[in-house]
Design a protein around this motif. Sequence first.
Motif, short mmCIF file in Angstrom:
data_model
loop_
_atom_site.label_atom_id
_atom_site.label_comp_id
_atom_site.label_asym_id
_atom_site.label_seq_id
_atom_site.Cartn_x
_atom_site.Cartn_y
_atom_site.Cartn_z
N MET A 1 101.06 98.57 45.07
CA MET A 1 100.40 98.35 43.81
C MET A 1 99.46 99.52 43.53
O MET A 1 98.82 100.02 44.43
CB MET A 1 99.61 97.04 43.85
CG MET A 1 99.87 96.20 42.64
SD MET A 1 99.27 94.51 42.72
CE MET A 1 97.59 94.64 43.16
N GLU A 17 106.37 98.66 39.36
CA GLU A 17 105.31 97.91 40.03
C GLU A 17 105.59 96.41 39.96
O GLU A 17 105.34 95.68 40.91
CB GLU A 17 103.95 98.21 39.41
CG GLU A 17 102.84 97.53 40.19
CD GLU A 17 101.45 97.98 39.82
OE1 GLU A 17 100.54 97.14 39.92
OE2 GLU A 17 101.26 99.15 39.44
N GLN A 20 107.80 95.46 42.71
CA GLN A 20 107.07 95.40 43.98
C GLN A 20 106.30 94.09 44.10
O GLN A 20 106.27 93.47 45.16
CB GLN A 20 106.10 96.58 44.10
CG GLN A 20 106.77 97.92 44.26
CD GLN A 20 105.77 99.07 44.24
OE1 GLN A 20 104.57 98.87 44.06
NE2 GLN A 20 106.26 100.28 44.41
N VAL A 21 105.66 93.69 43.00
CA VAL A 21 104.89 92.44 43.00
C VAL A 21 105.80 91.26 43.29
O VAL A 21 105.49 90.40 44.13
CB VAL A 21 104.15 92.26 41.65
CG1 VAL A 21 103.61 90.84 41.49
CG2 VAL A 21 103.02 93.28 41.51
N LEU A 38 98.16 89.02 42.81
CA LEU A 38 99.47 89.61 42.56
C LEU A 38 100.15 88.93 41.37
O LEU A 38 100.75 89.59 40.52
CB LEU A 38 100.37 89.50 43.79
CG LEU A 38 100.14 90.50 44.90
CD1 LEU A 38 100.93 90.10 46.15
CD2 LEU A 38 100.51 91.89 44.47
N ARG A 41 98.51 90.14 38.17
CA ARG A 41 98.94 91.51 37.88
C ARG A 41 100.39 91.50 37.37
O ARG A 41 100.72 92.18 36.42
CB ARG A 41 98.80 92.38 39.13
CG ARG A 41 99.25 93.81 39.01
CD ARG A 41 98.27 94.65 38.25
NE ARG A 41 98.67 96.07 38.33
CZ ARG A 41 97.98 97.05 37.86
NH1 ARG A 41 96.82 96.84 37.26
NH2 ARG A 41 98.40 98.28 37.97
#
Length: 80
Positions: A1, A17, A20-21, A38, A41
């Motif tokens: 992140m 991103e 990835q989260v 997370l 985000r």
Amino acid sequence: MTDTPVAEMSFEQAMAELEQVVTQLERGEVPLEESISLYQRGSELRKHCETKLKAAEEKVAAITLDANGEPTGTKPVEGL
């Protein structure tokens, strides 16, 4: 992140991103508090991607074609 504000990210950066989260959340290997951060985000990233994608779709839809089907330019799209 990254620490980059979501509003400053390109579509591609935000999608990378977001992936990835999602991966981190799916693994379930992060503490609860971090999972909540997370998720928040990820929610911001998803909304940002949707906004960028909608704007791109509107720009594509605004391309005008001539009699031969060739692009002749764009017409203004309200709100862009």
